[in-house]
Design an enzyme around this catalytic site. Structure first.
Site, mmCIF file in Angstrom:
data_model
loop_
_atom_site.group_PDB
_atom_site.id
_atom_site.type_symbol
_atom_site.label_atom_id
_atom_site.label_comp_id
_atom_site.label_asym_id
_atom_site.label_seq_id
_atom_site.Cartn_x
_atom_site.Cartn_y
_atom_site.Cartn_z
ATOM 1 N N ASP A 289 -0.231 5.198 0.935
ATOM 2 C CA ASP A 289 -0.522 6.134 2.028
ATOM 3 C C ASP A 289 -0.607 5.404 3.358
ATOM 4 O O ASP A 289 -1.391 4.461 3.511
ATOM 5 C CB ASP A 289 -1.852 6.854 1.783
ATOM 6 C CG ASP A 289 -1.881 7.632 0.476
ATOM 7 O OD1 ASP A 289 -1.801 8.852 0.527
ATOM 8 O OD2 ASP A 289 -1.985 6.988 -0.592
ATOM 9 N N ASP B 126 0.865 -1.173 0.000
ATOM 10 C CA ASP B 126 0.000 0.000 0.000
ATOM 11 C C ASP B 126 0.908 1.232 0.000
ATOM 12 O O ASP B 126 2.109 1.138 0.282
ATOM 13 C CB ASP B 126 -0.892 -0.038 1.240
ATOM 14 C CG ASP B 126 -1.735 1.198 1.411
ATOM 15 O OD1 ASP B 126 -2.412 1.599 0.449
ATOM 16 O OD2 ASP B 126 -1.688 1.779 2.510
ATOM 17 N N ASP C 116 -1.819 -1.000 5.860
ATOM 18 C CA ASP C 116 -2.086 -0.413 7.180
ATOM 19 C C ASP C 116 -3.566 -0.407 7.541
ATOM 20 O O ASP C 116 -3.925 0.160 8.569
ATOM 21 C CB ASP C 116 -1.555 1.028 7.234
ATOM 22 C CG ASP C 116 -2.394 1.991 6.402
ATOM 23 O OD1 ASP C 116 -2.682 1.682 5.224
ATOM 24 O OD2 ASP C 116 -2.788 3.050 6.925
#
Length: 225
Positions: A12, A10, A172
Site C-alpha cells: 500500500d 511494501d 513509503d
C-alpha cells in the site's frame, strides 16, 4: 553463482494506490454504524497504519470514539466489505508494471512485505496481475510478527533463496525504514506514499518521486550488483 539482490517491496502506497477501496470499505462500516462518511483527505495519512487505526480514527472524527470492545466487530465488517471490493479502484502506481517487468527480465528476485492481512494482500496482487512478479508475498497473519520486526523481513528474503549479493527494502513509511534498519539493510522510499510526515525526514538511504527511478537508485546503493 551469486544470487542477485533481493528486492523487498511494501504494498500500500508503494506498489499500489489502495486508498480509494480502503476508504470505500471504511465508509461502508461508518454507514452501518449510522455515521457520516469521511473523505480521503481525512484519512489518507492513516492508510499505511492498518485498518484498525483507520477505523478508530474515523469513528473518533464522526462522533463518539468506538466503544470498548467494538473494534473486532467493526474490523470483521470492514474486512468483509473490502474483500469483495479489493481492486474496484485500486491500481498500480505509474511506472510500477514496466519497472517490475524490467527487473524480472534481468532475473531480479522480488518479494512483497506488507502489514496488510495475508488474506487480502495475496488476492489483491493476483487481481491486479502483479503476483507474477514476486517469489514471495508476506502479509500480516503468515507469522506472529509483522513489520518492523526484522524476522519477517528475513523470512521473505529466505523464501527468495537468501540475501545473495544483498537485500533492500522499498517502501513509503517510517515503518519501512524501521524494518530495514532492524534488518541491517538499506531502504528506498517513494515520496508519493501515505506517510503523514515529510518523507525526506524519515532517514531513508534514498527518496525518489517516481517508481521508474528505482533501477538506477538500487544499482547505486548496492554497488551495481
Amino acid at each position: 553463482m551469486t544470487l542477485t539482490p533481493a528486492l523487498i517491496f511494501d504494498l500500500d502506497g508503494t506498489l499500489v494506490d489502495t486508498a480509494p477501496d480502503l476508504l470505500a470499505a471504511l465508509n461502508a462500516v461508518l454507514a452501518q454504524e449510522g455515521r457520516r462518511s469521511v473523505d480521503l483527505a481525512d484519512l489518507r495519512h492513516l492508510v499505511g497504519h492498518g485498518a484498525r487505526a483507520m477505523l478508530a480514527e474515523a469513528m473518533r472524527r464522526t462522533g463518539e470514539p468506538a466503544p470498548d470492545g467494538s473494534l473486532p466487530r467493526l474490523m470483521d465488517a470492514f474486512v468483509a466489505h473490502y474483500r469483495d471490493h479489493l481492486a474496484d479502484e485500486s491500481r498500480p502506481f505509474p511506472g510500477v508494471e514496466t519497472t517490475l517487468t524490467a527487473f524480472a527480465e534481468k532475473g531480479a528476485r522480488m518479494g512483497v512485505l506488507t502489514n496488510k492481512l495475508q488474506e487480502l494482500a495475496a488476492p489483491l496482487m493476483a487481481q491486479l496481475d502483479l503476483a507474477r512478479f514476486f517469489g514471495a508475498i508476506h502479509g500480516a497473519g503468515r507469522f506472529s510478527h509483522t513489520k518492523p520486526d526484522a524476522r519477517v523481513f528475513h523470512h521473505v528474503v529466505d523464501e527468495l533463496g537468501g540475501a545473495g549479493s544483498g537485500a533492500i527494502m522499498i517502501g513509503d513509511s517510517t515503518t519501512d525504514v524501521a524494518t530495514a534498519r532492524a534488518a541491517g539493510v538499506p531502504v528506498v522510499l517513494l515520496s508519493y506514499g501515505y506517510t503523514p510526515d515529510p518523507v525526506e525526514t524519515l532517514g531513508a538511504d534514498a527518496v525518489i518521486d517516481a517508481f521508474d527511478e528505482l533501477p538506477g537508485v538500487i544499482a547505486r546503493i548496492l554497488g551495481g550488483s
